[in-house]
Enzyme design. Structure first.
Site, mmCIF file in Angstrom:
data_model
loop_
_atom_site.group_PDB
_atom_site.id
_atom_site.type_symbol
_atom_site.label_atom_id
_atom_site.label_comp_id
_atom_site.label_asym_id
_atom_site.label_seq_id
_atom_site.Cartn_x
_atom_site.Cartn_y
_atom_site.Cartn_z
ATOM 1 N N PRO A 80 0.712 -1.201 -0.234
ATOM 2 C CA PRO A 80 0.136 0.289 -0.126
ATOM 3 C C PRO A 80 0.887 1.321 -0.473
ATOM 4 O O PRO A 80 2.080 1.325 0.612
ATOM 5 C CB PRO A 80 -0.873 0.035 1.537
ATOM 6 N N CYS A 81 0.676 2.385 -0.497
ATOM 7 C CA CYS A 81 1.254 3.153 -1.021
ATOM 8 C C CYS A 81 0.589 4.748 0.169
ATOM 9 O O CYS A 81 1.220 5.384 0.025
ATOM 10 C CB CYS A 81 1.080 3.900 -2.396
ATOM 11 N N GLN A 82 -0.348 3.943 0.337
ATOM 12 C CA GLN A 82 -1.130 5.849 1.518
ATOM 13 C C GLN A 82 -0.177 6.250 2.623
ATOM 14 O O GLN A 82 -0.489 7.668 2.708
ATOM 15 C CB GLN A 82 -2.656 5.207 1.466
ATOM 16 N N LEU A 84 2.572 6.811 2.169
ATOM 17 C CA LEU A 84 3.663 7.875 1.371
ATOM 18 C C LEU A 84 3.405 8.468 0.584
ATOM 19 O O LEU A 84 4.154 9.470 -0.130
ATOM 20 C CB LEU A 84 4.670 6.479 1.076
#
Length: 355
Positions: A80-82, A84
């Site tokens: 998951p990139c949320q 960053l």
């Protein structure tokens, strides 16, 4: 290239895998956190063994490991990139460290350490490469950790690629980390010409808020009258936040404050901005249709992109097999979390496999 069997971690409901079979890649094992996404994944790929649960849970991780057979030679991991993302709430190293999602990469490392993959693709937002992680009594960048752990086993290539350079009508920079065994090859795709919004969706009929067309998935979300009024008086490529009179307002009439890229129309002569999980919010970042100047001086299409337009700019098929139960918000969320599938296909297409 011979058919390669692979595993997908944090599979984003399987969106990245849309075109894998076209390049002889078969994902035989996947992992998703939420049951609803597992249901969506199974709808798309009924033959794949997908394990539902948190990879940080020991039992789930052991179940994944027990299903990795010797003939599985590819790992695709898209944590998951949320935690960053540049539009997320985390802005500093301290913020990064307090978001547990940012440390899921170490669970990926554990899977790698206990398996024998020939090829590994790790994908995330570019800021992923600028975060420092605690490692062996030190604080290191991810690239340094990967090199310390794996440079003896793998060739390691780390790049920042933008989806708009690879056939996707969307600006979406991604950190692409490739690990492949010494003696094997993995070429990056060549850059392609930019596809503009005019090229991608300019042929579709205009729609106003809550309007439908006779084209599947081309129907508009309903927006409130205040936002519609503001956007009707906002030219292509501009933000309603900067309007002198027709600016976004709260229900009580107070002016809504925002950044230069909120309540903003896209530009016809550029790709779409990155589609986020919040692409259905007219006031969020760069979400509004470019619009067309009308005779009365206002602009058409005071709305966010339709699902069909979102599919197109995300390189998903226009006849994508979406289950009937999937809501507008669910579809936009999983698309916003996934690497555009055409980009993923072209990156993996560079594998030159030698069995």
């Amino acid at each position: 290239m011979n058919r390669i069997k692979g595993i997908s971690l944090f599979s984003s409901a399987g969106i990245a895998e849309t075109y894998y079979k076209d390049i002889d890649i078969e994902i035989v094992l996947a992992n998703e956190l939420l049951e609803k996404r597992v249901k969506f994944y199974k709808h798309l790929y009924p033959d794949t063994n997908i394990i539902c649960g948190n990879i940080q849970n020991k039992e789930i991780k052991n179940e994944i490991l027990s299903n990795i057979t010797n003939d599985i030679k590819l790992l695709v991991a898209t944590p998951p990139c949320q935690g960053l993302s540049s539009i997320g709430k985390n802005k500093t190293q301290k913020d990064f460290e307090q978001d547990k999602r940012n440390f899921l990469i170490f669970d990926v490392f554990e899977i790698i350490d206990k398996s024998d993959f020939d090829y590994i693709l790790i994908e995330n937002v570019p800021r992923f490469l600028k975060m420092y992680f605690p490692f062996e009594n030190d604080i290191l960048l991810l690239e340094d950790i990967i090199k310390l752990k794996y440079q003896d086993r793998y060739i390691i290539d780390i790049d920042i690629l933008n989806a708009c350079n690879y056939g996707v009508p969307q600006t979406r920079p991604r950190a692409i980390i490739r690990l492949y065994k010494h003696g094997l090859k993995w070429k990056l795709p060549k850059k392609e010409s930019i596809i503009t919004l005019k090229d991608a969706i300019g042929h579709l009929p205009s729609l106003e808020s809550n309007e439908s067309s006779n084209i599947k998935w081309h129907f508009s979300k309903k927006h409130n009258d205040r936002d519609i009024l503001a956007m009707k008086h906002t030219p292509t490529g501009k933000s309603a936040i900067k309007n002198d009179f027709y600016y976004p307002k709260k229900e009580n009439g107070d002016r809504i404050k925002g950044f230069h890229n909120t309540y903003k129309r896209m530009k016809w002569d550029e790709p779409a901005h990155a589609r986020t999980t919040n692409s259905g919010n007219i006031g969020s970042h760069n979400n509004v249709h470019p619009g067309r100047l009308q005779q009365d001086g206002t602009y058409s299409d005071a709305r966010v992109l339709t699902i069909l337009e979102t599919l197109i700019v995300s390189s998903l098929p226009e006849n994508w097999n979406i289950p009937d139960w999937a809501t507008d918000n669910f579809i936009r969320t999983v698309i916003g979390e996934a690497i555009p599938p055409l980009m993923s296909k072209k990156i993996l297409q560079g594998i030159q496999y030698e069995s």
